[in-house]
Write a protein that holds these residues in place. Sequence first.
Motif, PDB file in Angstrom:
ATOM      1  N   ILE A  99       8.376  21.507 -25.438  1.00 31.73           N
ATOM      2  CA  ILE A  99       7.781  22.375 -24.427  1.00 31.73           C
ATOM      3  C   ILE A  99       6.360  22.736 -24.848  1.00 31.73           C
ATOM      4  O   ILE A  99       5.969  22.536 -26.003  1.00 31.73           O
ATOM      5  N   LYS A 100       5.611  23.287 -23.912  1.00 26.51           N
ATOM      6  CA  LYS A 100       4.287  23.812 -24.214  1.00 26.51           C
ATOM      7  C   LYS A 100       4.365  25.335 -24.319  1.00 26.51           C
ATOM      8  O   LYS A 100       5.250  25.964 -23.760  1.00 26.51           O
ATOM      9  N   ALA A 101       3.427  25.903 -25.034  1.00 26.79           N
ATOM     10  CA  ALA A 101       3.419  27.349 -25.221  1.00 26.79           C
ATOM     11  C   ALA A 101       3.221  28.053 -23.882  1.00 26.79           C
ATOM     12  O   ALA A 101       2.425  27.617 -23.048  1.00 26.79           O
ATOM     13  N   GLU A 102       3.969  29.119 -23.672  1.00 23.82           N
ATOM     14  CA  GLU A 102       3.849  29.910 -22.448  1.00 23.82           C
ATOM     15  C   GLU A 102       2.637  30.843 -22.558  1.00 23.82           C
ATOM     16  O   GLU A 102       2.502  31.590 -23.520  1.00 23.82           O
ATOM     17  N   LYS A 103       1.745  30.782 -21.576  1.00 23.37           N
ATOM     18  CA  LYS A 103       0.528  31.594 -21.619  1.00 23.37           C
ATOM     19  C   LYS A 103       0.729  32.988 -21.052  1.00 23.37           C
ATOM     20  O   LYS A 103      -0.007  33.914 -21.396  1.00 23.37           O
ATOM     21  N   SER A 104       1.706  33.157 -20.176  1.00 23.01           N
ATOM     22  CA  SER A 104       1.954  34.475 -19.598  1.00 23.01           C
ATOM     23  C   SER A 104       2.840  35.288 -20.538  1.00 23.01           C
ATOM     24  O   SER A 104       3.998  34.941 -20.773  1.00 23.01           O
ATOM     25  N   PHE A 105       2.293  36.395 -21.045  1.00 22.22           N
ATOM     26  CA  PHE A 105       3.072  37.227 -21.954  1.00 22.22           C
ATOM     27  C   PHE A 105       4.258  37.863 -21.231  1.00 22.22           C
ATOM     28  O   PHE A 105       5.342  38.009 -21.805  1.00 22.22           O
ATOM     29  N   ILE A 106       4.060  38.227 -19.973  1.00 24.01           N
ATOM     30  CA  ILE A 106       5.146  38.834 -19.203  1.00 24.01           C
ATOM     31  C   ILE A 106       6.292  37.852 -19.035  1.00 24.01           C
ATOM     32  O   ILE A 106       7.465  38.190 -19.258  1.00 24.01           O
ATOM     33  N   ASP A 107       5.978  36.613 -18.648  1.00 27.77           N
ATOM     34  CA  ASP A 107       7.032  35.615 -18.440  1.00 27.77           C
ATOM     35  C   ASP A 107       7.784  35.341 -19.734  1.00 27.77           C
ATOM     36  O   ASP A 107       9.027  35.256 -19.740  1.00 27.77           O
ATOM     37  N   TYR A 108       7.030  35.210 -20.832  1.00 28.72           N
ATOM     38  CA  TYR A 108       7.701  34.944 -22.104  1.00 28.72           C
ATOM     39  C   TYR A 108       8.568  36.129 -22.515  1.00 28.72           C
ATOM     40  O   TYR A 108       9.696  35.956 -23.009  1.00 28.72           O
ATOM     41  N   SER A 109       8.082  37.338 -22.303  1.00 27.95           N
ATOM     42  CA  SER A 109       8.829  38.531 -22.682  1.00 27.95           C
ATOM     43  C   SER A 109      10.125  38.648 -21.891  1.00 27.95           C
ATOM     44  O   SER A 109      11.155  39.073 -22.429  1.00 27.95           O
ATOM     45  N   VAL A 110      10.084  38.269 -20.607  1.00 33.06           N
ATOM     46  CA  VAL A 110      11.309  38.287 -19.805  1.00 33.06           C
ATOM     47  C   VAL A 110      12.302  37.273 -20.364  1.00 33.06           C
ATOM     48  O   VAL A 110      13.512  37.547 -20.443  1.00 33.06           O
ATOM     49  N   PHE A 111      11.815  36.106 -20.779  1.00 29.15           N
ATOM     50  CA  PHE A 111      12.698  35.100 -21.370  1.00 29.15           C
ATOM     51  C   PHE A 111      13.433  35.660 -22.582  1.00 29.15           C
ATOM     52  O   PHE A 111      14.642  35.455 -22.748  1.00 29.15           O
ATOM     53  N   VAL A 112      12.757  36.397 -23.427  1.00 37.15           N
ATOM     54  CA  VAL A 112      13.362  36.929 -24.652  1.00 37.15           C
ATOM     55  C   VAL A 112      14.297  38.095 -24.350  1.00 37.15           C
ATOM     56  O   VAL A 112      15.366  38.214 -24.952  1.00 37.15           O
ATOM     57  N   SER A 113      13.912  38.939 -23.391  1.00 33.97           N
ATOM     58  CA  SER A 113      14.586  40.237 -23.264  1.00 33.97           C
ATOM     59  C   SER A 113      15.271  40.475 -21.922  1.00 33.97           C
ATOM     60  O   SER A 113      15.619  41.620 -21.621  1.00 33.97           O
ATOM     61  N   PHE A 114      15.478  39.451 -21.121  1.00 32.43           N
ATOM     62  CA  PHE A 114      16.156  39.603 -19.831  1.00 32.43           C
ATOM     63  C   PHE A 114      17.450  40.366 -20.043  1.00 32.43           C
ATOM     64  O   PHE A 114      18.334  39.940 -20.794  1.00 32.43           O
ATOM     65  N   PHE A 115      17.596  41.511 -19.404  1.00 33.56           N
ATOM     66  CA  PHE A 115      18.631  42.473 -19.794  1.00 33.56           C
ATOM     67  C   PHE A 115      20.074  41.965 -19.716  1.00 33.56           C
ATOM     68  O   PHE A 115      20.910  42.378 -20.532  1.00 33.56           O
ATOM     69  N   PRO A 116      20.471  41.077 -18.786  1.00 35.24           N
ATOM     70  CA  PRO A 116      21.872  40.636 -18.803  1.00 35.24           C
ATOM     71  C   PRO A 116      22.275  39.939 -20.097  1.00 35.24           C
ATOM     72  O   PRO A 116      23.439  40.026 -20.518  1.00 35.24           O
ATOM     73  N   LEU A 117      21.326  39.244 -20.742  1.00 32.77           N
ATOM     74  CA  LEU A 117      21.685  38.473 -21.940  1.00 32.77           C
ATOM     75  C   LEU A 117      21.157  39.083 -23.231  1.00 32.77           C
ATOM     76  O   LEU A 117      21.374  38.539 -24.313  1.00 32.77           O
ATOM     77  N   LEU A 118      20.489  40.222 -23.128  1.00 29.12           N
ATOM     78  CA  LEU A 118      19.722  40.734 -24.265  1.00 29.12           C
ATOM     79  C   LEU A 118      20.566  41.081 -25.477  1.00 29.12           C
ATOM     80  O   LEU A 118      20.201  40.765 -26.608  1.00 29.12           O
ATOM     81  N   VAL A 119      21.711  41.725 -25.274  1.00 25.52           N
ATOM     82  CA  VAL A 119      22.429  42.266 -26.427  1.00 25.52           C
ATOM     83  C   VAL A 119      23.581  41.395 -26.927  1.00 25.52           C
ATOM     84  O   VAL A 119      24.046  41.564 -28.044  1.00 25.52           O
ATOM     85  N   ALA A 120      24.080  40.466 -26.112  1.00 23.87           N
ATOM     86  CA  ALA A 120      25.184  39.616 -26.581  1.00 23.87           C
ATOM     87  C   ALA A 120      25.168  38.236 -25.935  1.00 23.87           C
ATOM     88  O   ALA A 120      26.220  37.613 -25.789  1.00 23.87           O
ATOM     89  N   GLY A 121      24.010  37.756 -25.572  1.00 24.41           N
ATOM     90  CA  GLY A 121      23.886  36.399 -25.083  1.00 24.41           C
ATOM     91  C   GLY A 121      24.306  36.201 -23.642  1.00 24.41           C
ATOM     92  O   GLY A 121      24.535  37.182 -22.921  1.00 24.41           O
ATOM     93  N   PRO A 122      24.397  34.964 -23.195  1.00 21.04           N
ATOM     94  CA  PRO A 122      24.287  33.737 -23.988  1.00 21.04           C
ATOM     95  C   PRO A 122      22.894  33.531 -24.590  1.00 21.04           C
ATOM     96  O   PRO A 122      21.918  34.106 -24.090  1.00 21.04           O
ATOM     97  N   ILE A 123      22.832  32.731 -25.653  1.00 18.30           N
ATOM     98  CA  ILE A 123      21.572  32.416 -26.302  1.00 18.30           C
ATOM     99  C   ILE A 123      20.862  31.364 -25.451  1.00 18.30           C
ATOM    100  O   ILE A 123      21.299  30.215 -25.374  1.00 18.30           O
ATOM    101  N   GLU A 124      19.791  31.772 -24.807  1.00 18.95           N
ATOM    102  CA  GLU A 124      19.102  30.899 -23.871  1.00 18.95           C
ATOM    103  C   GLU A 124      18.084  30.007 -24.568  1.00 18.95           C
ATOM    104  O   GLU A 124      17.674  30.251 -25.711  1.00 18.95           O
ATOM    105  N   ARG A 125      17.683  28.959 -23.857  1.00 20.78           N
ATOM    106  CA  ARG A 125      16.624  28.060 -24.301  1.00 20.78           C
ATOM    107  C   ARG A 125      15.434  28.206 -23.362  1.00 20.78           C
ATOM    108  O   ARG A 125      15.598  28.352 -22.143  1.00 20.78           O
ATOM    109  N   ALA A 126      14.250  28.111 -23.914  1.00 20.54           N
ATOM    110  CA  ALA A 126      13.046  28.191 -23.082  1.00 20.54           C
ATOM    111  C   ALA A 126      13.003  27.053 -22.074  1.00 20.54           C
ATOM    112  O   ALA A 126      12.515  27.226 -20.949  1.00 20.54           O
ATOM    113  N   THR A 127      13.532  25.899 -22.441  1.00 19.30           N
ATOM    114  CA  THR A 127      13.531  24.748 -21.533  1.00 19.30           C
ATOM    115  C   THR A 127      14.386  25.011 -20.293  1.00 19.30           C
ATOM    116  O   THR A 127      14.148  24.414 -19.237  1.00 19.30           O
TER     117      THR A 127
END
Length: 478
Positions: A147-175
């Motif tokens: 993959i290429k680096a995500e330039k939008s900090f907001i989009d990347y932050s949502v990927f890491v911390s999207f609340f349904p999966l934040l505390v116990a997964g599933p462990i998502e992939r950026a792809t």
Amino acid sequence: MLFNSISFALFLPIVFFLYWFVTQKNLRNQNLLLLVSSYFFYACWDWRFLFLLIFSTVLDYYTGLKMSEAQSRGAKKFWLWLSVSINLGFLGFFKYYNFFAESFAEAVANLGFHVDTWTLKIILPVGISFYTFHGLSYVIDIYNNKIKAEKSFIDYSVFVSFFPLLVAGPIERATHLLPQIQKPRIFDYAQAVDGLKQILWGLFKKIVIADQCAKYVNLIFNHSGEYSGSTLWVGAVLFAFQIYGDFSGYSDIALGTARLFGIDLLRNFAFPYFSRDIAEFWRRWHISLSTWFRDYLYIPLGGSRGDTTTKVRNTFIIFLVSGFWHGANWTFIIWGLLNALYIMPSILFNTHRNNLDIVATGRVFPTVKELLSMLVTFTLTVLAWVFFRSETVSGAFHFVGTMFSGSLFTLPEVFPKLQILLVLFFLAIEWMGRQQQYAIATLGLQKPKAVRYAFYYMLILMIVVFNGNSQQFIYFQF
């Protein structure tokens, strides 16, 4: 904020309304709302650790940009290892410091020396193992040019911390998740209804199955020395359904909730207790973690390529690391070791991919061979779960020893008939829906609408009736 709490029941509709009726025409505002909502959701646990989540997010976002700008492989490797070292350093400190300190002191004491260890009263940040692995997969995929680096900090932050999966997964992939975050989302009524059904089934698993089993599991495991082998078998089997109902129930709620916002998360469970061998079990249990270790550890180590020694080594590494990921206790290490031993024959004889299909596809009942295979696999899994649940290694061995003692042939002192009937009902529904993404995805669609809704209302009624014994999700501690 628990998924099965009143606070979440208020939080979710508010975010849903704002998402679809206030910000629906602006993708950036939608993602910003998801990010703010996710941070609020996480801060409800402990606002202090929100800063650790944000630091981890900034670290991997910045690392990704620097790796994309790097002019040489060496520079990319520097940024990769910087991110990996800091991420694993934080994870190791919060999760494993006391374990290593106490284990070192115990090992030295066995040699006749005394060492005063300095241990900390460390609170484990909820979800740290999950969001750390989100970030690690992101930077590793950039390093490997997937993959290429995500330039939008907001989009990347949502990927890491999207609340349904934040505390116990599933462990998502950026792809998988980032492209969904980056593209406009339009409300889909059928998708939302499907999400609500999966949430309903997840709540049933958690409240009616897992939490009710927990009462008897805690009683039996906490007083195992007072009970017969037959009673310990009851406790061990009920724990198998507790942890499955608890964790897969969480995953169902997470996937269903994400679907309400037009996002599909990775499937995490595929009816693992209908597996015919241990290899199939691990393809169906905690799928996002199993595939993470496969892609980022097992395959880089050589996977199944090479000689027998290499295969055996890699298999033991993957399961021992998996056990250690679950917690800082030797019981988890032995749990991982047991599963490595279980799966070893299929690795050595190259039969680990024999059961790739769904058991009894197109048939109502399994064959005798399939039934026996499932029973053997389930029994082995139950025995391993004893170590997962026990507080100490000695306690686990004593528990298993009693299970196979002469008292096995006595009547159990604890035999919760109602809960066993509920588990059997649950198993029947899961069996009927085993070819779907979740058990009630298409169950009863050919029946009259009144019959379907009667079934849904029955589930809701059972959830309401049994909601008095609320338990924290087991995997929050990991």
